[in-house]
Design an enzyme around this catalytic site. Structure first.
Site, PDB file in Angstrom:
ATOM      1  N   GLU A  42      23.303  14.305  48.574  1.00  0.00           N
ATOM      2  CA  GLU A  42      22.070  13.568  48.868  1.00  0.00           C
ATOM      3  C   GLU A  42      20.962  14.531  49.271  1.00  0.00           C
ATOM      4  OE1 GLU A  42      19.384  10.886  48.773  1.00  0.00           O
ATOM      5  OE2 GLU A  42      21.429  10.256  48.342  1.00  0.00           O
ATOM      6  N   GLU A  49      14.191  16.177  43.923  1.00  0.00           N
ATOM      7  CA  GLU A  49      13.081  15.234  43.779  1.00  0.00           C
ATOM      8  C   GLU A  49      11.780  15.813  44.324  1.00  0.00           C
ATOM      9  OE1 GLU A  49      14.182  11.495  45.512  1.00  0.00           O
ATOM     10  OE2 GLU A  49      15.507  10.988  43.829  1.00  0.00           O
TER      11      GLU A  49
END
Length: 99
Positions: A42, A49
């Site tokens: 994560e 991102e």
């Protein structure tokens, strides 16, 4: 972000359940590795991102694929972690009723 917090809470719940069910050392090792992998992926996903947003702030088809693949890696790991958790926890939970 919110996904990390949700995954962290799930990991903490797994640890609490593990304490209640007296997991063996090997079961603890597997559970902790799974939690580590999900949280680490994560974090890597978030970094990818952010990097993509910095490099190309506008919507771009290639950037979308990169983000989707990174998020997919987290999803695959999360699903496999849930399966592993079920393999470890369900028999222990079911055995409680037969004590």
């Amino acid at each position: 972000g919110i996904n990390f917090r949700i995954q962290l809470c799930c990991g903490l719940l797994a640890c609490i359940l593990g304490l209640l069910l007296c997991l063996s050392a090997s079961e603890w090792a597997v559970i902790l590795i799974c939690i580590l992998l999900v949280l680490s992926l994560e974090m890597i996903n978030t970094a990818i991102e952010q990097l993509c947003n910095m490099i190309h702030p506008e919507i771009h088809p290639a950037i979308k694929i990169i983000k989707d693949v990174a998020a997919g890696a987290v999803l695959v790991c999360s699903v496999m972690t849930a399966i592993i958790g079920a393999i470890i926890f369900i028999p222990k939970i079911l055995s409680i009723g037969y004590l």
